[in-house]
Scaffold this motif. Structure first.
Motif, PDB file in Angstrom:
ATOM      1  N   PHE A  83      60.105  77.154  29.775  1.00  0.00           N
ATOM      2  CA  PHE A  83      60.818  75.877  29.802  1.00  0.00           C
ATOM      3  C   PHE A  83      59.994  74.806  29.105  1.00  0.00           C
ATOM      4  CE2 PHE A  83      58.170  75.945  33.561  1.00  0.00           C
ATOM      5  CZ  PHE A  83      57.674  74.658  33.644  1.00  0.00           C
ATOM      6  N   LYS A  84      60.638  73.634  28.853  1.00  0.00           N
ATOM      7  CA  LYS A  84      59.898  72.484  28.349  1.00  0.00           C
ATOM      8  C   LYS A  84      60.350  71.234  29.089  1.00  0.00           C
ATOM      9  CE  LYS A  84      62.618  71.409  24.238  1.00  0.00           C
ATOM     10  NZ  LYS A  84      62.620  71.332  22.785  1.00  0.00           N
ATOM     11  N   VAL A  85      59.431  70.281  29.184  1.00  0.00           N
ATOM     12  CA  VAL A  85      59.688  69.020  29.886  1.00  0.00           C
ATOM     13  C   VAL A  85      59.465  67.865  28.908  1.00  0.00           C
ATOM     14  CG1 VAL A  85      59.029  67.524  31.805  1.00  0.00           C
ATOM     15  CG2 VAL A  85      58.951  70.012  32.084  1.00  0.00           C
ATOM     16  N   THR A  86      60.431  66.972  28.873  1.00  0.00           N
ATOM     17  CA  THR A  86      60.408  65.826  27.979  1.00  0.00           C
ATOM     18  C   THR A  86      60.643  64.561  28.799  1.00  0.00           C
ATOM     19  OG1 THR A  86      61.376  67.214  26.253  1.00  0.00           O
ATOM     20  CG2 THR A  86      61.497  64.845  25.927  1.00  0.00           C
ATOM     21  N   LYS A  87      59.897  63.517  28.496  1.00  0.00           N
ATOM     22  CA  LYS A  87      60.107  62.220  29.146  1.00  0.00           C
ATOM     23  C   LYS A  87      61.000  61.381  28.251  1.00  0.00           C
ATOM     24  CE  LYS A  87      57.735  58.100  30.786  1.00  0.00           C
ATOM     25  NZ  LYS A  87      56.430  57.421  30.887  1.00  0.00           N
ATOM     26  N   ILE A  88      62.044  60.801  28.842  1.00  0.00           N
ATOM     27  CA  ILE A  88      62.978  59.943  28.116  1.00  0.00           C
ATOM     28  C   ILE A  88      62.882  58.534  28.688  1.00  0.00           C
ATOM     29  CG2 ILE A  88      65.397  59.495  27.588  1.00  0.00           C
ATOM     30  CD1 ILE A  88      65.876  62.503  28.004  1.00  0.00           C
ATOM     31  N   THR A  89      62.666  57.570  27.820  1.00  0.00           N
ATOM     32  CA  THR A  89      62.695  56.162  28.197  1.00  0.00           C
ATOM     33  C   THR A  89      63.821  55.524  27.394  1.00  0.00           C
ATOM     34  OG1 THR A  89      60.301  56.196  28.504  1.00  0.00           O
ATOM     35  CG2 THR A  89      61.358  54.033  28.341  1.00  0.00           C
ATOM     36  N   CYS A  90      64.767  54.889  28.088  1.00  0.00           N
ATOM     37  CA  CYS A  90      65.944  54.330  27.422  1.00  0.00           C
ATOM     38  C   CYS A  90      66.142  52.886  27.874  1.00  0.00           C
ATOM     39  CB  CYS A  90      67.173  55.161  27.757  1.00  0.00           C
ATOM     40  SG  CYS A  90      68.691  54.626  26.959  1.00  0.00           S
ATOM     41  N   THR A  91      66.551  52.040  26.928  1.00  0.00           N
ATOM     42  CA  THR A  91      66.796  50.633  27.257  1.00  0.00           C
ATOM     43  C   THR A  91      68.262  50.254  27.140  1.00  0.00           C
ATOM     44  OG1 THR A  91      66.331  49.975  24.979  1.00  0.00           O
ATOM     45  CG2 THR A  91      64.489  49.897  26.538  1.00  0.00           C
ATOM     46  N   THR A  94      71.272  76.161  26.207  1.00  0.00           N
ATOM     47  CA  THR A  94      70.394  75.798  27.319  1.00  0.00           C
ATOM     48  C   THR A  94      71.066  74.771  28.228  1.00  0.00           C
ATOM     49  OG1 THR A  94      68.209  74.947  27.931  1.00  0.00           O
ATOM     50  CG2 THR A  94      69.232  73.971  25.993  1.00  0.00           C
ATOM     51  N   PHE A  95      70.619  74.732  29.454  1.00  0.00           N
ATOM     52  CA  PHE A  95      71.023  73.693  30.396  1.00  0.00           C
ATOM     53  C   PHE A  95      70.148  72.467  30.165  1.00  0.00           C
ATOM     54  CE2 PHE A  95      67.539  75.956  32.321  1.00  0.00           C
ATOM     55  CZ  PHE A  95      66.746  74.940  32.815  1.00  0.00           C
ATOM     56  N   HIS A  96      70.532  71.331  30.751  1.00  0.00           N
ATOM     57  CA  HIS A  96      69.691  70.139  30.818  1.00  0.00           C
ATOM     58  C   HIS A  96      69.593  69.743  32.281  1.00  0.00           C
ATOM     59  CE1 HIS A  96      70.023  68.323  26.500  1.00  0.00           C
ATOM     60  NE2 HIS A  96      69.655  69.578  26.481  1.00  0.00           N
ATOM     61  N   SER A  97      68.388  69.640  32.781  1.00  0.00           N
ATOM     62  CA  SER A  97      68.148  69.157  34.130  1.00  0.00           C
ATOM     63  C   SER A  97      67.466  67.799  33.996  1.00  0.00           C
ATOM     64  CB  SER A  97      67.255  70.135  34.896  1.00  0.00           C
ATOM     65  OG  SER A  97      66.937  69.612  36.167  1.00  0.00           O
ATOM     66  N   LEU A  98      68.106  66.757  34.526  1.00  0.00           N
ATOM     67  CA  LEU A  98      67.605  65.392  34.404  1.00  0.00           C
ATOM     68  C   LEU A  98      67.168  64.861  35.761  1.00  0.00           C
ATOM     69  CD1 LEU A  98      70.469  64.192  32.115  1.00  0.00           C
ATOM     70  CD2 LEU A  98      68.057  63.959  31.512  1.00  0.00           C
ATOM     71  N   ILE A 116      73.182  69.495  33.790  1.00  0.00           N
ATOM     72  CA  ILE A 116      74.204  69.641  32.759  1.00  0.00           C
ATOM     73  C   ILE A 116      74.184  71.114  32.350  1.00  0.00           C
ATOM     74  CG2 ILE A 116      75.052  68.873  30.507  1.00  0.00           C
ATOM     75  CD1 ILE A 116      74.790  66.560  32.553  1.00  0.00           C
ATOM     76  N   PRO A 117      75.235  71.875  32.634  1.00  0.00           N
ATOM     77  CA  PRO A 117      75.213  73.320  32.377  1.00  0.00           C
ATOM     78  C   PRO A 117      75.172  73.663  30.892  1.00  0.00           C
ATOM     79  CG  PRO A 117      77.338  72.646  33.293  1.00  0.00           C
ATOM     80  CD  PRO A 117      76.485  71.429  33.241  1.00  0.00           C
ATOM     81  N   ALA A 118      74.678  74.862  30.605  1.00  0.00           N
ATOM     82  CA  ALA A 118      74.679  75.376  29.233  1.00  0.00           C
ATOM     83  C   ALA A 118      76.118  75.391  28.729  1.00  0.00           C
ATOM     84  CB  ALA A 118      74.091  76.776  29.197  1.00  0.00           C
ATOM     85  N   GLY A 119      76.297  75.171  27.461  1.00  0.00           N
ATOM     86  CA  GLY A 119      77.638  75.129  26.883  1.00  0.00           C
ATOM     87  C   GLY A 119      78.133  73.720  26.645  1.00  0.00           C
ATOM     88  N   ILE A 120      77.565  72.734  27.353  1.00  0.00           N
ATOM     89  CA  ILE A 120      77.889  71.327  27.101  1.00  0.00           C
ATOM     90  C   ILE A 120      76.977  70.899  25.952  1.00  0.00           C
ATOM     91  CG2 ILE A 120      77.957  68.985  28.029  1.00  0.00           C
ATOM     92  CD1 ILE A 120      79.735  70.589  29.754  1.00  0.00           C
ATOM     93  N   ALA A 166      63.406  59.084  32.619  1.00  0.00           N
ATOM     94  CA  ALA A 166      63.853  60.359  33.175  1.00  0.00           C
ATOM     95  C   ALA A 166      62.990  61.489  32.636  1.00  0.00           C
ATOM     96  CB  ALA A 166      65.316  60.612  32.821  1.00  0.00           C
ATOM     97  N   LEU A 167      62.930  62.571  33.404  1.00  0.00           N
ATOM     98  CA  LEU A 167      62.314  63.815  32.947  1.00  0.00           C
ATOM     99  C   LEU A 167      63.421  64.802  32.667  1.00  0.00           C
ATOM    100  CD1 LEU A 167      59.335  64.099  35.454  1.00  0.00           C
ATOM    101  CD2 LEU A 167      59.280  63.253  33.096  1.00  0.00           C
ATOM    102  N   LEU A 168      63.421  65.348  31.452  1.00  0.00           N
ATOM    103  CA  LEU A 168      64.421  66.319  31.028  1.00  0.00           C
ATOM    104  C   LEU A 168      63.763  67.685  30.947  1.00  0.00           C
ATOM    105  CD1 LEU A 168      67.139  67.231  29.712  1.00  0.00           C
ATOM    106  CD2 LEU A 168      66.135  66.545  27.522  1.00  0.00           C
ATOM    107  N   THR A 169      64.329  68.668  31.665  1.00  0.00           N
ATOM    108  CA  THR A 169      63.828  70.038  31.608  1.00  0.00           C
ATOM    109  C   THR A 169      64.888  70.909  30.953  1.00  0.00           C
ATOM    110  OG1 THR A 169      62.558  69.706  33.634  1.00  0.00           O
ATOM    111  CG2 THR A 169      62.949  71.976  32.956  1.00  0.00           C
ATOM    112  N   THR A 170      64.462  71.712  29.968  1.00  0.00           N
ATOM    113  CA  THR A 170      65.337  72.662  29.267  1.00  0.00           C
ATOM    114  C   THR A 170      64.586  73.975  29.088  1.00  0.00           C
ATOM    115  OG1 THR A 170      64.569  71.944  27.094  1.00  0.00           O
ATOM    116  CG2 THR A 170      66.512  70.824  27.980  1.00  0.00           C
ATOM    117  N   ILE A 171      65.338  75.000  28.638  1.00  0.00           N
ATOM    118  CA  ILE A 171      64.655  76.250  28.315  1.00  0.00           C
ATOM    119  C   ILE A 171      64.413  76.339  26.827  1.00  0.00           C
ATOM    120  CG2 ILE A 171      65.426  77.544  30.298  1.00  0.00           C
ATOM    121  CD1 ILE A 171      67.607  78.756  28.578  1.00  0.00           C
TER     122      ILE A 171
END
Length: 86
Positions: free
Chosen positions: A17-25, A36-40, A66-70, A81-86
Motif C-alpha cells: 500500500f501507499k499513504v499520501t497526505k492531502i492538504t486542501c483549501t 484500487t480503493f481509496h481510504s480517506l 471509496i471502492p475500487a472501480g470509482i 487527510a491521509l489517503l491510503t491506496t494499493i
C-alpha cells in the motif's frame, strides 16, 4: 506536489500500500489510478465528498472508503487527510 488549491505529499510506500497526505483549501478532484480503493482519514477540517451524484459531509476524525472501480470523485472544503491506496 503543490496544486492550485492544495498540496499532495507522498509519505510512505511499500509493495502492499501507499499513504499520501492531502492538504486542501478549497476543492480537489480525485482520480483512482488503476484498480484500487481509496481510504480517506480526515485528520482535521471539514467539507464534502461528491461521488456518483451523491454528497457526503465529513469533519476531522471521519474515515471514508471509496471502492475500487470509482474512477473519479470530488472533495470540497478546507482539510488535511491521509489517503491510503494499493
Amino acid at each position: 506536489m503543490t496544486l492550485r488549491h492544495g498540496k499532495i505529499q507522498h509519505l510512505f510506500e511499500s509493495k502492499y500500500f501507499k499513504v499520501t497526505k492531502i492538504t486542501c483549501t478549497e476543492e480537489m478532484p480525485m482520480f483512482a489510478e488503476g484498480d484500487t480503493f481509496h481510504s480517506l482519514l480526515f485528520v482535521k477540517g471539514e467539507g464534502t465528498i461528491e461521488c456518483q451524484g451523491k454528497k457526503y459531509q465529513f469533519c476531522g476524525g471521519d474515515c471514508y472508503y471509496i471502492p475500487a472501480g470509482i474512477k473519479m470523485y470530488n472533495i470540497k472544503g478546507e482539510f488535511e487527510a491521509l489517503l491510503t491506496t494499493i
